[in-house]
Structures are given as structure tokens and as C-alpha cells.
Motif scaffolding. Structure first.
Motif, PDB file in Angstrom:
ATOM      1  N   VAL A 207      54.993  -4.508 -17.109  1.00 17.69           N
ATOM      2  CA  VAL A 207      54.746  -6.112 -17.220  1.00 17.69           C
ATOM      3  C   VAL A 207      55.045  -7.011 -16.005  1.00 17.69           C
ATOM      4  CG1 VAL A 207      54.618  -5.784 -19.799  1.00 17.69           C
ATOM      5  CG2 VAL A 207      56.952  -6.595 -18.563  1.00 17.69           C
ATOM      6  N   MET A 208      55.682  -6.283 -15.260  1.00 19.14           N
ATOM      7  CA  MET A 208      55.980  -6.937 -14.030  1.00 19.14           C
ATOM      8  C   MET A 208      54.997  -7.139 -12.897  1.00 19.14           C
ATOM      9  SD  MET A 208      60.096  -6.337 -13.150  1.00 19.14           S
ATOM     10  CE  MET A 208      60.045  -7.272 -11.812  1.00 19.14           C
ATOM     11  N   ALA A 209      54.552  -8.270 -12.251  1.00 16.99           N
ATOM     12  CA  ALA A 209      53.563  -8.367 -11.175  1.00 16.99           C
ATOM     13  C   ALA A 209      54.127  -7.812 -10.132  1.00 16.99           C
ATOM     14  CB  ALA A 209      53.187  -9.935 -11.217  1.00 16.99           C
ATOM     15  N   PRO A 210      53.373  -6.925  -9.261  1.00 14.02           N
ATOM     16  CA  PRO A 210      53.630  -6.329  -7.965  1.00 14.02           C
ATOM     17  C   PRO A 210      53.820  -7.738  -7.172  1.00 14.02           C
ATOM     18  CG  PRO A 210      51.040  -6.089  -8.170  1.00 14.02           C
ATOM     19  CD  PRO A 210      51.924  -6.496  -9.670  1.00 14.02           C
ATOM     20  N   ALA A 211      54.368  -7.522  -5.948  1.00 14.92           N
ATOM     21  CA  ALA A 211      54.335  -8.818  -4.948  1.00 14.92           C
ATOM     22  C   ALA A 211      53.128  -8.643  -4.319  1.00 14.92           C
ATOM     23  CB  ALA A 211      55.509  -8.400  -3.971  1.00 14.92           C
ATOM     24  N   ASP A 212      52.499  -9.862  -4.282  1.00 13.15           N
ATOM     25  CA  ASP A 212      51.346 -10.294  -3.598  1.00 13.15           C
ATOM     26  C   ASP A 212      51.475  -9.817  -2.245  1.00 13.15           C
ATOM     27  OD1 ASP A 212      49.477 -12.351  -2.177  1.00 13.15           O
ATOM     28  OD2 ASP A 212      48.637 -12.345  -4.260  1.00 13.15           O
ATOM     29  N   ALA A 213      50.203  -9.001  -1.718  1.00 11.26           N
ATOM     30  CA  ALA A 213      50.315  -8.450  -0.347  1.00 11.26           C
ATOM     31  C   ALA A 213      50.135  -9.763   0.563  1.00 11.26           C
ATOM     32  CB  ALA A 213      49.206  -7.562  -0.504  1.00 11.26           C
ATOM     33  N   GLU A 214      49.397 -10.616   0.223  1.00 11.83           N
ATOM     34  CA  GLU A 214      49.264 -11.795   1.340  1.00 11.83           C
ATOM     35  C   GLU A 214      50.407 -12.798   1.406  1.00 11.83           C
ATOM     36  OE1 GLU A 214      45.338 -13.448   0.501  1.00 11.83           O
ATOM     37  OE2 GLU A 214      44.271 -11.384   0.895  1.00 11.83           O
ATOM     38  N   ASP A 215      50.913 -13.068   0.225  1.00  8.22           N
ATOM     39  CA  ASP A 215      51.965 -14.298   0.023  1.00  8.22           C
ATOM     40  C   ASP A 215      52.701 -13.878  -1.295  1.00  8.22           C
ATOM     41  OD1 ASP A 215      53.284 -16.504   0.096  1.00  8.22           O
ATOM     42  OD2 ASP A 215      51.611 -17.786  -0.123  1.00  8.22           O
ATOM     43  N   VAL A 216      53.947 -13.299  -1.023  1.00  7.13           N
ATOM     44  CA  VAL A 216      54.900 -13.035  -2.308  1.00  7.13           C
ATOM     45  C   VAL A 216      54.971 -14.107  -3.071  1.00  7.13           C
ATOM     46  CG1 VAL A 216      57.043 -13.540  -0.981  1.00  7.13           C
ATOM     47  CG2 VAL A 216      56.686 -11.783  -2.847  1.00  7.13           C
ATOM     48  N   SER A 217      55.016 -15.311  -2.575  1.00  7.80           N
ATOM     49  CA  SER A 217      55.422 -16.639  -3.305  1.00  7.80           C
ATOM     50  C   SER A 217      54.304 -16.916  -4.375  1.00  7.80           C
ATOM     51  CB  SER A 217      55.529 -17.757  -2.360  1.00  7.80           C
ATOM     52  OG  SER A 217      54.404 -18.327  -1.920  1.00  7.80           O
ATOM     53  N   ARG A 218      53.150 -16.315  -4.123  1.00  8.92           N
ATOM     54  CA  ARG A 218      52.093 -16.392  -5.098  1.00  8.92           C
ATOM     55  C   ARG A 218      51.751 -15.220  -6.129  1.00  8.92           C
ATOM     56  NH1 ARG A 218      48.191 -20.523  -3.430  1.00  8.92           N
ATOM     57  NH2 ARG A 218      48.919 -21.622  -1.797  1.00  8.92           N
ATOM     58  N   SER A 219      52.714 -14.640  -6.239  1.00  6.29           N
ATOM     59  CA  SER A 219      52.839 -13.136  -7.136  1.00  6.29           C
ATOM     60  C   SER A 219      52.338 -13.617  -8.576  1.00  6.29           C
ATOM     61  CB  SER A 219      54.166 -12.459  -6.957  1.00  6.29           C
ATOM     62  OG  SER A 219      53.949 -11.894  -5.587  1.00  6.29           O
ATOM     63  N   CYS A 220      52.961 -14.786  -9.053  1.00  7.45           N
ATOM     64  CA  CYS A 220      52.802 -15.088 -10.384  1.00  7.45           C
ATOM     65  C   CYS A 220      51.626 -15.919 -10.472  1.00  7.45           C
ATOM     66  CB  CYS A 220      53.937 -15.742 -11.051  1.00  7.45           C
ATOM     67  SG  CYS A 220      53.758 -15.956 -12.820  1.00  7.45           S
ATOM     68  N   ARG A 221      50.632 -15.655 -11.412  1.00  6.97           N
ATOM     69  CA  ARG A 221      49.204 -16.429 -11.561  1.00  6.97           C
ATOM     70  C   ARG A 221      48.681 -16.441 -12.921  1.00  6.97           C
ATOM     71  NH1 ARG A 221      46.421 -16.838  -6.648  1.00  6.97           N
ATOM     72  NH2 ARG A 221      47.251 -15.225  -5.024  1.00  6.97           N
ATOM     73  N   PRO A 222      49.594 -17.298 -13.618  1.00  4.50           N
ATOM     74  CA  PRO A 222      49.068 -17.578 -15.103  1.00  4.50           C
ATOM     75  C   PRO A 222      47.783 -18.002 -15.212  1.00  4.50           C
ATOM     76  CG  PRO A 222      51.280 -18.246 -14.720  1.00  4.50           C
ATOM     77  CD  PRO A 222      50.755 -18.083 -13.371  1.00  4.50           C
ATOM     78  N   PHE A 223      47.011 -17.579 -16.006  1.00  4.16           N
ATOM     79  CA  PHE A 223      45.453 -18.129 -16.292  1.00  4.16           C
ATOM     80  C   PHE A 223      44.562 -17.733 -15.222  1.00  4.16           C
ATOM     81  CE2 PHE A 223      48.140 -21.063 -18.659  1.00  4.16           C
ATOM     82  CZ  PHE A 223      47.930 -20.720 -19.970  1.00  4.16           C
ATOM     83  N   ASP A 224      45.048 -17.158 -14.164  1.00  3.62           N
ATOM     84  CA  ASP A 224      44.152 -16.784 -13.225  1.00  3.62           C
ATOM     85  C   ASP A 224      43.381 -15.234 -13.546  1.00  3.62           C
ATOM     86  OD1 ASP A 224      42.989 -17.048 -10.054  1.00  3.62           O
ATOM     87  OD2 ASP A 224      43.880 -15.033 -10.311  1.00  3.62           O
ATOM     88  N   ASP A 225      42.150 -15.049 -13.254  1.00  3.19           N
ATOM     89  CA  ASP A 225      41.646 -13.856 -13.482  1.00  3.19           C
ATOM     90  C   ASP A 225      42.340 -12.525 -12.787  1.00  3.19           C
ATOM     91  OD1 ASP A 225      39.584 -15.254 -15.068  1.00  3.19           O
ATOM     92  OD2 ASP A 225      38.037 -15.476 -13.307  1.00  3.19           O
ATOM     93  N   GLY A 226      42.994 -12.764 -11.757  1.00  3.31           N
ATOM     94  CA  GLY A 226      43.608 -11.652 -11.011  1.00  3.31           C
ATOM     95  C   GLY A 226      44.954 -11.505 -11.672  1.00  3.31           C
ATOM     96  N   ARG A 227      45.364 -12.245 -12.759  1.00  7.73           N
ATOM     97  CA  ARG A 227      46.732 -12.183 -12.884  1.00  7.73           C
ATOM     98  C   ARG A 227      47.192 -10.707 -13.183  1.00  7.73           C
ATOM     99  NH1 ARG A 227      43.851 -14.130 -16.991  1.00  7.73           N
ATOM    100  NH2 ARG A 227      44.045 -13.300 -19.252  1.00  7.73           N
TER     101      ARG A 227
END
Length: 408
Positions: A207-227
Motif C-alpha cells: 500500500v506504500m507509494a513508490p518514490a516518484d521518479a521525477e520528484d520524490v516530494s510529490r509521491s503522495c497524490r490523494p484523489f489523483d488518477d495516478g495515485r
């Protein structure tokens, strides 16, 4: 039973967004994320991971012998509580200890002390387990330290209901004050589980999100289609609750009124959320506060950024408020998921929404099919202080809590 209002007279926080409540509010207003890449422990099978970790030293001045009694989550509790208690203007030690209570929430309690003891026992030929391990690990350790620090003798509640822990602790303290069992309550929660053992468990659950490849600070995306899942955070938040009569008698002012508490149990599944249970908690909180859905101007969503979790919450909100019937955002996108402490931190953010008159954004949303039924706040908006706020905390195990705030 007392029918008088319960005031919030002090707030405090420490998390990855900063060491105090003002830092939290500033970061939410700026959309600044506290999520970064953590090294993990590859030798033990824990790869690097995205998390919202506290990087600044905890600002507590205590001798080493005293510090040895505390797990990290208890130290965080003391820091947040100190800020809240100081802001409330109460004396350093309660003047009426038998009328002052503490109610605290945590998911895993002293997990760092537990990790340390396991490490000693399993990796060393002659393990030397710390003699304070038991009192560091026990779930009520933070509440006990707070009771001793501030002279809180009316009641001590420790709630460990996964992600609803601190929100439920706050709600139960509201009941204590309403029923005349106390005049003051120090409430909140703390969590510090960014250690290899607990992180490995979360990673294995998927259930943990992987680190975002482009910007790790944006790894958590509630309500986004790509969450892609939640991002763990650590920290603490505290609030001082008082009956209105007690606060007025000492000349204190209110930051907000804690007006309602709803709690329900799904009794459906250990980890899958249920819209029926969430709807019941929301409606119970509104009924407790004497409000209609139209009188709510903002919902701070549980919003963990899991695929199913966000969709179910959007559905429950649409059932209660109507499709796109209330502005909603998930601040976990910036401060991470503090598990047992999350509800308290998010309630502090809601108090600051009332104080500052601005809704925090739901960061990192690019496209969202859920916006068909949820009015997701992508950019800061003004908050109508004539309306109330709902804060949701929904937990593994099926425990759902909704809290209602309003301006004085």
C-alpha cells in the motif's frame, strides 16, 4: 450531562513540515511538501522509500537519564503538547489536577524501542536489552508522560485504533468534558514508525507509494488518477480542550469550538474501506453538532492516496453532501500519513483554516475522475467562517471517526 460548548484553547504540532503548528499551516498554504527519499536498510531487505520524516532535532531540553525513559513517539508528544499547553495559557502544572484529563492516540506506540530490542536480541551474542524497553514500548507511555508533566489526574485514555486513533481520542475526550468528568483535556496523538521493521511490514502489504521518479516530494497524490498509495509520515499534534465555562472563568479565548463527534465501525473487512460505515460516522458527527450538510464549508479528507480508499471516501462524501457538494482536500499529500497521529494533526490544520480563513489545497492532483463527485480543492480558496469543518479519519479494522469544528 453538560450541554455547554467545548473550546479549543491551544494547539501544537511537530512533523516533517516543521517543529510547530505555524510551520504546518505555512507549508500547507504554500503547498510545500515534507516528503523525501529515506535510505531504508538494504542489508535487511528494506529498499529506499519515500516518507515524511522529521529532520530537525526535537526541541526538548532534558537530561540523558530522563530522555532514556522515552521512545521517539513520546518525545514528539511532549514537544507538541508543550506548544499547545503554552498557547492555552494554563499554569505549568494544572491548578485542578482532578478535573484535568489526557486522551492520546497512537497506532504502534513505541515501535522504535521495540525495533531496538529485537535488534539487540537477534543480532548480538550477548544481548543487553534496555531496562526501560517495556515502558518505552507500551502504547500508553506518551499519555503517561503527559499526565505526569502537566498534573492530569482526572482520566487517562489511550486509543489505539490504527489510523483513527488520535481522532477517536479527541472525540472521547469531548464526551468526558460534556459529561462533567473533567474541565480540561490535553488531547492528540503521536507516531514514529519510520524504522526498518515497521516500514518492511508496510512495504510487504503493497500500500506504500513508490518514490516518484521525477520528484520524490510529490509521491503522495490523494484523489489523483495516478495515485499509487500512501506515504508514511511521523510526528505529533496536540490540542487543549476546555469547557466554555472553565475557559471563560480564567479569561481564555477560543481558537475554535469542537462541536461534534461521530464514530462508526464497518465490521466488514480488516483493510478494505466501506462507504456505508463512513457515511454513518459523518452523519453521526453532523447530528452531534446539530448541523445540516449545507452548514459545512470544508472537509479535510482521510485521503491516503490509495486507489480504493480515495474512491470510497469520495462516494461517502457525495452521499452526505451531494455530488461536489462541499470543498474537500487531503493534506497528507504534504505531511504524509501519520497513522495514529494523523487525525490530530489534520484537526490542528482545520483549526488553522478557521484562524487563517483559507482552505488548504489537495496537492499534486493533475487529473481526477473523482472530481465528478468530489469538489477537490486544487488551489487555496477563502473559507467562509460562518460554516463548519469536518475532519475524517478512517482506519484499518473498520473504525471511522468524523470530527466537527466551528468558529466561536
Amino acid at each position: 450531562m453538560s450541554a455547554e460548548a467545548v473550546w479549543i484553547t491551544g494547539i501544537g504540532a511537530c512533523c516533517a513540515l516543521g517543529p510547530d503548528a505555524a510551520s504546518l499551516a505555512d507549508a500547507l498554504a504554500q503547498g510545500r511538501s515534507g516528503i523525501s527519499l529515506q535510505p531504508g536498510d538494504p542489508a535487511r531487505g528494506v529498499p529506499p522509500f519515500a516518507a515524511a520524516a522529521i529532520t530537525e532535532p526535537l526541541g526538548l531540553d532534558m537530561p540523558p537519564a530522563q530522555r532514556n525513559l522515552h521512545d521517539r513517539h513520546s518525545l514528539m508528544a511532549l514537544q507538541a503538547a508543550r506548544e499547545a499547553w503554552t498557547q492555552s495559557g494554563l499554569p505549568a502544572t494544572s491548578a485542578t489536577p482532578e478535573r484535568s484529563a489526557v486522551a492520546w492516540g497512537t497506532g504502534l506506540g513505541g515501535s522504535n524501542a521495540l525495533q531496538q530490542s529485537y535488534g539487540e536480541h537477534l543480532t548480538k551474542e550477548t544481548p543487553r536489552i534496555h531496562p526501560y524497553t517495556v515502558v518505552r514500548v507500551m502504547s500508553n507511555s506518551a499519555a503517561s508522560h503527559l499526565a505526569m508533566k502537566y498534573g492530569l489526574k482526572a482520566a487517562m485514555l489511550t486509543i489505539s485504533n490504527a489510523c483513527a486513533s488520535s481522532a477517536q481520542a479527541i472525540g472521547e475526550a469531548l464526551m468526558l468534558l460534556r459529561h462533567g468528568r473533567a474541565d480540561v483535556a490535553l488531547v492528540g496523538g503521536s507516531e514514529a514508525m519510520l524504522n526498518p521493521g515497521s516500514v518492511a511490514a508496510w512495504q510487504s502489504m503493497g500500500v506504500m507509494a513508490p518514490a516518484d521518479a521525477e520528484d520524490v516530494s510529490r509521491s503522495c497524490r490523494p484523489f489523483d488518477d495516478g495515485r499509487k498509495g500512501l506515504v508514511l509520515g511521523e510526528g505529533s499534534a496536540a490540542l487543549v480542550l476546555e469547557t466554555e465555562s472553565h475557559a471563560r472563568a480564567r479569561g481564555a479565548s477560543a481558537l475554535a469550538v469542537l462541536a461534534g463527534y461521530g464514530h462508526s465501525v464497518d465490521a466488514v473487512h480488516l483493510s478494505r474501506p466501506d462507504a456505508d460505515g463512513q457515511e454513518r460516522a459523518l452523519r453521526a458527527a453532523l447530528a452531534d453538532a446539530g448541523l445540516t450538510p449545507a452548514q459545512v464549508g470544508y472537509v479535510n479528507a482521510h485521503g491516503t492516496a490509495t486507489d480504493v480508499g480515495d474512491a470510497v471516501e469520495a462516494e461517502s462524501l457525495a452521499r452526505v453532501f451531494g455530488p461536489r457538494g462541499v470543498p474537500v482536500s487531503a493534506t497528507k499529500a504534504l505531511h504524509g500519513h501519520l497513522i495514529g497521529a494523523g487525525g490530530a494533526l489534520e484537526l490542528v490544520a482545520c483549526v488553522q483554516t478557521i484562524q487563517r480563513g483559507e482552505l488548504p489545497r489537495s496537492a499534486h492532483v493533475r487529473t481526477s475522475a473523482l472530481e465528478e463527485i468530489a469538489d477537490v480543492v486544487r488551489e487555496p480558496r477563502a473559507f467562509d467562517r460562518s460554516k463548519s469543518i469536518v475532519s475524517n479519519s478512517f482506519a484499518f479494522g473498520g473504525s471511522n471517526v468524523s470530527l466537527v469544528l466551528r468558529a466561536v
